[in-house]
Design a protein around this motif. Structure first.
Motif, short mmCIF file in Angstrom:
data_model
loop_
_atom_site.label_atom_id
_atom_site.label_comp_id
_atom_site.label_asym_id
_atom_site.label_seq_id
_atom_site.Cartn_x
_atom_site.Cartn_y
_atom_site.Cartn_z
N ASP A 31 22.28 16.41 24.42
CA ASP A 31 23.39 15.48 24.60
C ASP A 31 24.57 16.10 25.34
O ASP A 31 25.54 15.41 25.62
CB ASP A 31 23.88 14.99 23.24
CG ASP A 31 22.85 14.09 22.56
OD1 ASP A 31 21.97 13.56 23.27
OD2 ASP A 31 22.93 13.93 21.34
N ALA A 32 24.50 17.37 25.65
CA ALA A 32 25.63 18.05 26.30
C ALA A 32 25.82 17.54 27.72
O ALA A 32 24.86 17.31 28.45
CB ALA A 32 25.41 19.56 26.30
N ALA A 33 27.08 17.37 28.09
CA ALA A 33 27.44 16.96 29.45
C ALA A 33 27.96 18.19 30.19
O ALA A 33 28.30 19.20 29.58
CB ALA A 33 28.50 15.88 29.40
N GLN A 34 28.02 18.09 31.50
CA GLN A 34 28.59 19.16 32.30
C GLN A 34 29.77 18.63 33.09
O GLN A 34 29.80 17.46 33.47
CB GLN A 34 27.54 19.75 33.24
CG GLN A 34 26.48 20.50 32.49
CD GLN A 34 25.52 21.23 33.42
OE1 GLN A 34 25.72 21.31 34.62
NE2 GLN A 34 24.48 21.79 32.85
N GLY A 35 30.74 19.49 33.30
CA GLY A 35 31.92 19.13 34.06
C GLY A 35 32.72 20.38 34.38
O GLY A 35 32.19 21.48 34.39
N LYS A 36 34.01 20.19 34.61
CA LYS A 36 34.89 21.31 34.91
C LYS A 36 35.99 21.38 33.88
O LYS A 36 36.43 20.36 33.34
CB LYS A 36 35.49 21.15 36.30
CG LYS A 36 34.44 21.28 37.39
CD LYS A 36 35.05 21.15 38.76
CE LYS A 36 33.95 21.24 39.81
NZ LYS A 36 34.45 20.93 41.14
N ALA A 37 36.43 22.61 33.61
CA ALA A 37 37.53 22.82 32.68
C ALA A 37 38.63 23.62 33.39
O ALA A 37 38.35 24.51 34.18
CB ALA A 37 37.06 23.58 31.44
N VAL A 38 39.86 23.25 33.09
CA VAL A 38 41.05 23.96 33.54
C VAL A 38 41.84 24.30 32.28
O VAL A 38 41.40 24.03 31.17
CB VAL A 38 41.89 23.09 34.52
CG1 VAL A 38 41.13 22.85 35.81
CG2 VAL A 38 42.28 21.77 33.88
#
Length: 147
Positions: A31-38
């Motif tokens: 269920d994990a999503a991927q994206g960007k973190a700041v």
């Protein structure tokens, strides 16, 4: 009941419990999503809690995760998975994941997740500024709440 049947029943019960727990672990990964973190340095007042201190392990989220304000108080498990720019170092090699609580909306952020500096520093080098992450809702399995 024969002692050998009792042992056999106990072993079957233990195997069933282990299989069930394994399925819970695999569900989180799937269920994990991927994206960007700041990251940010200060978050007051926040959209969710105004000036209430919610600790260091907090995050703002993009419109994509905001859910019309229903994201307030949700917890996410966030793990750095790679660089999002040309920074020589990004993910901390010894880091696992960090659990953060949503306290704010971040419409003008470059990431899906806008971690506190302390949370970002646990999973990545702050000099990177932005990293690719994998994130999923962190649900307390005992109560089925986002706590």
């Amino acid at each position: 009941m024969d002692p050998s049947h009792q042992v056999s029943n106990l072993l079957i019960t233990i195997a069933t419990i282990i299989a069930s727990l394994s399925m819970l672990c695999f569900t989180n990964v799937a269920d994990a999503a991927q994206g960007k973190a700041v990251f940010h340095n200060a978050l007051t007042p926040s959209a969710c809690y105004q000036y209430q201190n919610r600790g260091d392990m907090i995050t703002g989220v993009s419109d994509k995760l905001w859910d019309n304000g229903n994201a307030c108080g949700r917890r996410y498990r966030v793990r750095c998975i790679g660089a999002a720019n040309l920074a020589p170092r990004s993910c901390r090699t010894t880091s696992g994941a960090v659990i953060v609580t949503v306290v704010d909306l971040c419409r003008n952020c470059d990431g899906d997740i806008n971690l506190s500096r302390a949370a970002f520093n646990r999973i990545a080098d702050v000099d990177a500024g932005i990293v690719r992450v994998q994130y999923d809702a962190y649900v307390n399995r005992v109560s089925n709440l986002y706590t």
